[in-house]
Design a protein around this motif. Structure first.
Motif, PDB file in Angstrom:
ATOM      1  N   SER A  53       2.244  -0.379 -10.548  1.00  0.00           N
ATOM      2  CA  SER A  53       1.230  -1.180 -10.797  1.00  0.00           C
ATOM      3  C   SER A  53       1.170  -2.573 -10.126  1.00  0.00           C
ATOM      4  O   SER A  53       0.126  -3.291  -9.894  1.00  0.00           O
ATOM      5  N   SER A  54       2.701  -3.117 -10.107  1.00  0.00           N
ATOM      6  CA  SER A  54       2.678  -4.582  -9.763  1.00  0.00           C
ATOM      7  C   SER A  54       2.606  -4.769  -8.190  1.00  0.00           C
ATOM      8  O   SER A  54       2.766  -5.482  -7.705  1.00  0.00           O
ATOM      9  N   SER A  55       2.373  -3.732  -7.437  1.00  0.00           N
ATOM     10  CA  SER A  55       2.341  -3.590  -5.987  1.00  0.00           C
ATOM     11  C   SER A  55       0.790  -4.016  -5.759  1.00  0.00           C
ATOM     12  O   SER A  55       0.764  -4.377  -4.551  1.00  0.00           O
ATOM     13  N   TRP A  56      -0.138  -4.145  -6.608  1.00  0.00           N
ATOM     14  CA  TRP A  56      -1.443  -4.673  -6.342  1.00  0.00           C
ATOM     15  C   TRP A  56      -1.079  -5.952  -6.087  1.00  0.00           C
ATOM     16  O   TRP A  56      -2.119  -6.520  -5.185  1.00  0.00           O
TER      17      TRP A  56
ATOM     18  N   GLN B  88       0.839   4.521  -2.444  1.00  0.00           N
ATOM     19  CA  GLN B  88       0.696   5.772  -2.144  1.00  0.00           C
ATOM     20  C   GLN B  88       1.731   6.420  -2.665  1.00  0.00           C
ATOM     21  O   GLN B  88       1.606   7.699  -3.007  1.00  0.00           O
ATOM     22  N   THR B  89       3.219   6.010  -2.507  1.00  0.00           N
ATOM     23  CA  THR B  89       4.204   7.098  -2.807  1.00  0.00           C
ATOM     24  C   THR B  89       4.487   7.073  -4.145  1.00  0.00           C
ATOM     25  O   THR B  89       5.467   7.800  -4.579  1.00  0.00           O
ATOM     26  N   GLY B  90       4.324   6.067  -4.900  1.00  0.00           N
ATOM     27  CA  GLY B  90       4.701   5.704  -6.218  1.00  0.00           C
ATOM     28  C   GLY B  90       6.237   5.089  -6.423  1.00  0.00           C
ATOM     29  O   GLY B  90       6.550   4.901  -7.538  1.00  0.00           O
ATOM     30  N   ARG B  91       6.638   4.700  -5.377  1.00  0.00           N
ATOM     31  CA  ARG B  91       7.856   3.972  -5.583  1.00  0.00           C
ATOM     32  C   ARG B  91       7.580   2.444  -5.872  1.00  0.00           C
ATOM     33  O   ARG B  91       6.523   1.884  -4.921  1.00  0.00           O
ATOM     34  N   PRO B  92       8.072   1.698  -6.650  1.00  0.00           N
ATOM     35  CA  PRO B  92       7.808   0.308  -7.019  1.00  0.00           C
ATOM     36  C   PRO B  92       8.340  -0.434  -5.735  1.00  0.00           C
ATOM     37  O   PRO B  92       9.015  -0.265  -4.814  1.00  0.00           O
ATOM     38  N   TRP B  93       7.594  -1.604  -5.751  1.00  0.00           N
ATOM     39  CA  TRP B  93       7.662  -2.706  -4.782  1.00  0.00           C
ATOM     40  C   TRP B  93       8.918  -3.206  -4.845  1.00  0.00           C
ATOM     41  O   TRP B  93       9.635  -3.246  -3.727  1.00  0.00           O
TER      42      TRP B  93
ATOM     43  N   PRO C  43       1.059  -7.992  -4.262  1.00  0.00           N
ATOM     44  CA  PRO C  43       1.349  -8.265  -3.047  1.00  0.00           C
ATOM     45  C   PRO C  43       0.506  -7.724  -2.094  1.00  0.00           C
ATOM     46  O   PRO C  43       0.155  -8.199  -0.947  1.00  0.00           O
ATOM     47  N   LEU C  44      -0.380  -6.554  -2.337  1.00  0.00           N
ATOM     48  CA  LEU C  44      -1.344  -5.818  -1.593  1.00  0.00           C
ATOM     49  C   LEU C  44      -2.413  -7.019  -1.502  1.00  0.00           C
ATOM     50  O   LEU C  44      -3.154  -7.156  -0.366  1.00  0.00           O
ATOM     51  N   ILE C  45      -2.931  -7.593  -2.637  1.00  0.00           N
ATOM     52  CA  ILE C  45      -3.989  -8.737  -2.500  1.00  0.00           C
ATOM     53  C   ILE C  45      -3.578  -9.764  -1.617  1.00  0.00           C
ATOM     54  O   ILE C  45      -4.177 -10.346  -0.970  1.00  0.00           O
ATOM     55  N   LEU C  46      -2.297 -10.375  -1.904  1.00  0.00           N
ATOM     56  CA  LEU C  46      -1.567 -11.306  -1.265  1.00  0.00           C
ATOM     57  C   LEU C  46      -1.601 -11.201   0.365  1.00  0.00           C
ATOM     58  O   LEU C  46      -2.213 -12.000   1.172  1.00  0.00           O
ATOM     59  N   GLY C  47      -1.253  -9.901   0.734  1.00  0.00           N
ATOM     60  CA  GLY C  47      -1.421  -9.510   2.269  1.00  0.00           C
ATOM     61  C   GLY C  47      -2.521  -9.365   2.856  1.00  0.00           C
ATOM     62  O   GLY C  47      -2.687  -9.975   3.830  1.00  0.00           O
TER      63      GLY C  47
ATOM     64  N   PHE D  33       0.825  -1.053  -0.052  1.00  0.00           N
ATOM     65  CA  PHE D  33       0.039  -0.112  -0.052  1.00  0.00           C
ATOM     66  C   PHE D  33       0.811   1.364   0.034  1.00  0.00           C
ATOM     67  O   PHE D  33       0.648   2.250  -0.656  1.00  0.00           O
ATOM     68  N   ASP D  34       1.931   1.343   0.854  1.00  0.00           N
ATOM     69  CA  ASP D  34       2.862   2.291   0.738  1.00  0.00           C
ATOM     70  C   ASP D  34       3.500   2.427  -0.694  1.00  0.00           C
ATOM     71  O   ASP D  34       3.576   3.651  -0.879  1.00  0.00           O
ATOM     72  N   SER D  35       3.880   1.466  -1.177  1.00  0.00           N
ATOM     73  CA  SER D  35       4.289   1.563  -2.542  1.00  0.00           C
ATOM     74  C   SER D  35       3.145   2.342  -3.598  1.00  0.00           C
ATOM     75  O   SER D  35       3.678   3.092  -4.274  1.00  0.00           O
TER      76      SER D  35
END
Length: 217
Positions: free
Chosen positions: A73-76, A61-66, A78-82, A57-59
């Motif tokens: 956009s690839s941070s979605w 919000q801040t625009g920094r890649p996971w 791990p967000l769903i996994l978490g 989620f922080d990725s």
């Protein structure tokens, strides 16, 4: 493996067989008691899922890649996994509660042989393939062992290709279970009558009489 401190168990007659249960199948299940192992596992999943979801989620919000080289956009993923890890206790607890009241046989014995459990893998043995049953004690742990008349394929991947005994037979009280099975092995007349109310009563009486006495203080 054998489960200790659970009492002698209960043999119930069915058509041409007897089955070993953890308790009398005609009685209601004991009050539900949640295992500490499940609680510890759920806490671990909550913490792990929370950390993964927070970083993802922080990725976003801040625009920094996971990860370096990935898009934001690839941070979605791990967000769903978490979030999925965090929700595990919600859907798993009802299943644990439902399974508590269910009762499955630990062992099935017929006139021809038995279905036993070795290292969680069901094994079928004829009476002619068994030399006897004994209890092997390692430290404070007792386990039921089936000694075989000839080598059989090893039920586990490690070790030799063939074994002459099956350790860790699933049962409730190894000593009394070994006594009952050895009695059946030595008495073809009792094996021929398996499934009758008389055989159920006699086998349960053998089981109770062989329960080791509890040490006195």
């Amino acid at each position: 493996m054998g489960i200790q401190n659970t009492g002698p168990g209960y043999w119930r007659a069915a058509q041409d067989k007897v089955e070993l249960f953890q308790r009398n199948p005609s009685e209601p299940a004991p009050p539900f008691r949640l295992s500490g192992v499940w609680v510890a596992l759920w806490i671990f999943l909550l913490l792990l899922g929370g950390v993964v979801a927070y970083l993802a989620f922080d990725s976003l919000q801040t625009g920094r890649p996971w990860r370096r080289g990935d898009s934001v956009s690839s941070s979605w993923i791990p967000l769903i996994l978490g979030l999925g890890l965090m929700s595990a206790p919600i859907w798993h607890y009802p299943q644990v509660r439902k399974d508590w009241g269910q009762l499955s046989p630990r062992m099935t014995v017929t006139a021809a042989g038995m279905d036993i459990y070795v290292m969680a893998a069901p094994r079928s043995l004829g009476w002619e393939a068994v030399r006897g049953f004994r209890v092997d004690t390692t430290g404070s742990w007792d386990q039921l062992v089936a000694d075989l008349t000839k080598p059989h394929p090893n039920p586990v991947k490690k070790g030799p290709a063939q074994v002459t005994s099956y350790p860790g037979v699933s049962c409730l009280e190894p000593h009394s279970t070994a006594y009952v099975l050895n009695s059946l092995l030595a008495r073809p007349d009792l094996r021929a009558d398996l499934g009758s109310p008389r055989s159920e009563a006699e086998i349960n009486a053998l089981m109770v009489s062989a329960v080791p006495a509890k040490p006195t203080a």
